[in-house]
Design a protein around this motif. Structure first.
Motif, short mmCIF file in Angstrom:
data_model
loop_
_atom_site.label_atom_id
_atom_site.label_comp_id
_atom_site.label_asym_id
_atom_site.label_seq_id
_atom_site.Cartn_x
_atom_site.Cartn_y
_atom_site.Cartn_z
N LYS A 58 0.61 -1.24 0.17
CA LYS A 58 -0.06 0.36 -0.29
C LYS A 58 0.79 1.18 0.34
O LYS A 58 0.76 2.67 -0.81
N PHE A 59 1.86 1.14 1.17
CA PHE A 59 3.13 1.97 0.47
C PHE A 59 3.09 2.79 -0.19
O PHE A 59 3.61 3.66 -1.49
N HIS A 60 4.05 1.79 -0.69
CA HIS A 60 4.94 1.56 -2.36
C HIS A 60 3.77 2.06 -3.59
O HIS A 60 4.04 2.76 -4.40
N SER A 61 2.18 1.83 -3.63
CA SER A 61 0.94 2.52 -4.52
C SER A 61 1.10 3.75 -4.78
O SER A 61 0.85 4.54 -5.24
N LEU A 62 1.34 4.47 -2.98
CA LEU A 62 1.32 5.86 -3.54
C LEU A 62 2.53 6.70 -3.43
O LEU A 62 2.75 7.89 -3.65
N LEU A 63 3.49 6.48 -3.48
CA LEU A 63 4.82 6.45 -3.83
C LEU A 63 4.97 6.91 -5.56
O LEU A 63 4.22 6.13 -6.44
N PRO A 64 5.00 8.10 -5.82
CA PRO A 64 5.90 9.00 -5.79
C PRO A 64 4.95 10.35 -5.00
O PRO A 64 4.25 10.16 -6.03
N VAL A 65 5.44 10.54 -3.86
CA VAL A 65 4.56 11.85 -3.42
C VAL A 65 5.29 13.01 -3.68
O VAL A 65 6.16 13.43 -3.04
N CYS A 66 4.25 13.86 -4.58
CA CYS A 66 5.39 15.95 -4.78
C CYS A 66 4.46 16.82 -4.67
O CYS A 66 3.17 16.43 -5.31
N LYS A 67 4.49 17.14 -3.11
CA LYS A 67 2.85 18.17 -3.01
C LYS A 67 3.90 19.52 -2.52
O LYS A 67 5.02 19.49 -2.21
N ALA A 68 2.87 20.73 -2.36
CA ALA A 68 3.82 21.41 -2.26
C ALA A 68 2.68 22.17 -1.01
O ALA A 68 1.15 22.03 -0.87
N MET A 155 2.81 17.35 -10.86
CA MET A 155 3.19 16.19 -12.27
C MET A 155 4.12 15.40 -12.81
O MET A 155 4.75 14.81 -13.31
N GLU A 156 4.84 17.15 -13.12
CA GLU A 156 6.17 16.55 -13.76
C GLU A 156 6.98 16.17 -12.85
O GLU A 156 8.20 15.63 -12.77
N ALA A 157 7.01 16.81 -11.37
CA ALA A 157 8.07 16.41 -10.81
C ALA A 157 8.09 14.57 -10.46
O ALA A 157 9.21 13.89 -9.92
N LYS A 158 6.76 14.10 -10.21
CA LYS A 158 6.75 12.64 -9.89
C LYS A 158 6.96 11.99 -11.09
O LYS A 158 8.05 10.70 -11.05
N LEU A 159 6.35 12.49 -12.51
CA LEU A 159 7.26 11.35 -13.62
C LEU A 159 9.12 11.46 -12.95
O LEU A 159 9.62 10.51 -13.50
N GLY A 160 9.67 13.04 -13.09
CA GLY A 160 11.10 12.33 -12.92
C GLY A 160 12.10 11.78 -11.86
O GLY A 160 12.68 11.53 -11.52
#
Length: 661
Positions: A58-68, A155-160
């Motif tokens: 479940k933890f891995h399914s949430l990754l990556p997380v990028c939030k402001a 969105m782009e940060a999560k991809l990279g």
């Protein structure tokens, strides 16, 4: 995060030390996890191995997380968090994204940086990265731009962060701002900003970087900077207009179209003339799709001698947004340029036609076979054969749909005469689009105690491509007719036992279409079919006269094209002659059909018959009625009943009085 809550955090640089410096990092990591993950994410009752594996998954399914997060006490400060699986240089990429591209072309002041690689001991040896970057914004204009750019950056940060490939590609594209072509594009866009600030905002720079990211290097090299700038500007204006339109009418379809001539630089150094097509539209449901095949089938129907330019198509749909912008280029087979008249014609036709081309995701359909029904049909077909000269009897039923093929079950009962070949051999020796899938073959009786009656049960598979309608839905009626035609070629003449009603429907539809064509009525074939197959009761699709269908269909087109007077909720058009009464109601209320049909169901028809149609045309609900009656009093009562129903509906909604054509 309290100590009694999972997990046990250990820093990578000092996993076993209890020194204060390590403890402070662990505490900071725990605070970051608590902020980024759902409340009490790691708290659970059981800590057995199976529960740990479930929690880890479940933890891995949430990754990556990028939030402001914007500071409540100091709004000029923004915190940017990143949590993900360890990847070399992931933090460097995240830092570049936050510091350089929140305000494109301007490096922002970084007030604080925290980054740490760590393990969750209960999850094994996997390494994770958590970092926080705090940006202090001094300029109010930058603050506004940052707020609008954050969704794109996240969105782009999560991809990279998740992929080294995407990270390289995103930073490579963003780094091209120093190159001549990108610099030229930026100059052109800056000029646009100065010329039309009331229409174009600084967020067009975000549109530019997004387009640069999703297009390939070869795409940009073949096109001049002015060409690329024009693409970006039109897409930006389309998105802006669509977002505003959707706010005003969520249940309406909006479509934008732009065509312009352009040239591509070929590998040999020459120029190739192409036509650029830009489309913007909104989706009304989650399962709608709009791909290059939808556009190309429409374009080819008006300009047959054109092809898609290779690798020129891209669609820009962001996250859960209900809007999409599309770009593609077409070229003529003979290499000539597109004329002004061709562009004008294409522009007029596509603006309406493309709304009918929007497709829907089609999931495979499987209908479990009913063996009892198959045996009943076998005996029914067998009972139809009584004499030596009787034709073979065939029963055809739809069986299954996959992503590429349709399957039908065929029951064939025939008299087996000397020299007759097995059905499987007939298929093997005949060129046909049907793939034969054998099931069973048995004798079910005798004629004159000499000629056996043979029952063959088999399936046929055929490609669905030839039976897609304009909106890429499956035309099962046409597909079944294709099966009948191919079977005639393979086994010879037969009687289509369950195709009588379908055959009569097809005959009436063809006569209806020919009547419209001979009358020079301009119509869309998909709209025509939707109108015809909406007729209820179903028997009306076989017994109505083509002339009466034409009358109601033309009423529908004219009513929808006239539109609505301002403030009026519907339109009502009526026509009658000595034998028929016609009524066409149009409304933006897509549920008006249910209200009308429920209210009119009790109408005393005095020996007449009533047919109903419902078609959605350009986001307008069109409900039509054909009352067959020679009684003029009954026809007038019918019109009066409809008017009363509409007025009652009007009072419920309390709009202005209705318009009547």
């Amino acid at each position: 995060m309290a100590d009694d809550l999972f997990p046990t955090i250990a820093t990578v640089f000092d996993p076993h030390s209890e020194r204060s410096i390590s403890a402070s990092y662990v505490n900071a990591i725990r605070m970051g996890l608590e902020k980024l993950l759902p409340s009490n994410f790691f708290k659970f009752e059981s800590r057995d191995e199976e529960s740990l594996d479930d929690l880890k998954e479940k933890f891995h399914s949430l990754l990556p997380v990028c939030k402001a997060y914007q500071s409540e006490e100091h709004p000029e400060n923004y915190s940017f968090f990143m949590l993900g699986k360890y990847r070399a240089n992931a933090f460097k990429f995240f830092f570049e994204m936050v510091s350089m591209w929140l305000v494109p072309g301007k490096r922002l002041d970084v007030a604080m940086i925290f980054a740490a690689d760590f393990k969750i001991l209960e999850f094994g040896d996997a390494i994770y990265t958590l970092c926080e970057i705090i940006i202090s914004v001094k300029d109010a204009k930058d603050l506004v731009e940052i707020q609008s750019n954050i969704p794109i950056i996240e969105m782009e940060a999560k991809l990279g962060v998740d992929s080294a490939y995407h990270a390289r590609r995103i930073l490579e594209i963003k780094g091209l701002s120093t190159e001549e072509k990108i610099s030229s594009i930026q100059d052109d866009i800056t000029t646009l900003l100065k010329k039309a600030p009331q229409h174009i905002g600084v967020d067009i720079l975000t549109e530019m970087q997004h387009v640069m990211v999703i297009t390939q290097d070869s795409f940009r090299k073949q096109r001049k900077s002015r060409h690329l700038c024009r693409m970006i500007g039109i897409h930006y204006l389309f998105r802006k207009a669509l977002l505003e339109s959707v706010k005003q009418g969520r249940e309406k379809r909006f479509l934008k179209l732009k065509l312009f001539r352009s040239v591509l630089r070929t590998p040999e150094g020459g120029d190739k003339p192409v036509l650029s097509i830009l489309i913007g539209l909104n989706f009304l449901s989650d399962n709608e799709i709009f791909e290059k095949q939808h556009v190309m089938t429409a374009v080819k129907s008006y300009l047959p001698g054109v092809n898609l330019v290779e690798d020129s198509f891209y669609a820009n749909k962001r996250g859960d947004e209900k809007i999409c912008t599309v770009y593609l280029e077409v070229e003529k087979e003979d290499g000539s340029a597109f004329t002004t008249n061709e562009m004008k014609f294409l522009r007029q036709e596509l603006l309406v036609d493309l709304k009918d081309r929007i497709g829907h995701l089609m999931h495979p359909v499987f209908m479990p076979r009913n063996e009892e029904e198959i045996m009943r049909n076998v005996f029914s077909l067998s009972s139809q054969i009584k004499y030596i000269g009787d034709l073979p009897q065939v029963f055809i039923s739809f069986d299954e749909q996959t992503y590429d093929h349709l399957f039908f079950t065929v029951i064939l009962v025939r008299i087996l005469k000397p020299g007759d070949r097995p059905v499987q051999e007939l298929f093997a020796d005949t060129e046909t689009s049907l793939e034969f899938i054998p099931d069973r073959c048995k004798m079910v009786g005798m004629i004159r105690k000499k000629y056996p009656k043979e029952a063959n049960v088999f399936r046929v598979r055929l490609p669905m491509r030839g039976f897609l309608r304009q909106d890429h839905s499956i035309d099962l009626t046409k597909a079944r007719s294709g099966v009948v035609e191919e079977l005639n070629r393979v086994i010879g003449e037969f009687r289509d036992f369950n195709g009588g009603m379908i055959s009569k429907q097809n005959e009436l539809l063809c006569n209806f279409r020919e009547l419209l064509q001979s009358s020079n009525v301009k119509f869309n074939d998909l709209l025509l079919e939707n109108f015809f197959y909406s007729l209820t009761p179903v028997i009306m699709r076989t017994v109505l006269e083509p002339e009466s269908l034409k009358t109601l269909f033309v009423m529908m087109i004219e009513s929808a094209e006239k539109g609505f007077f301002k403030g009026f909720p519907y339109t009502l058009a009526t026509i009658q002659d000595d034998h028929f009464a016609y009524a066409m109601i149009t409304s933006h209320d897509l549920y008006i059909k249910d209200y009308l049909n429920k209210s009119i169901s009790g109408f005393p028809r005095q020996g007449g018959t009533l047919a109903t149609s419902f078609t959605q045309m350009y986001d307008v609900a069109c409900v039509g009625y054909i009352l067959r009656s020679d009684n003029p009093v009954a026809r007038e009562q019918f019109f009066s009943t409809i008017e009363k129903v509409l007025k009652a509906k009007e009072k419920e909604q309390q709009p202005l009085p209705a318009a009547q054509h």
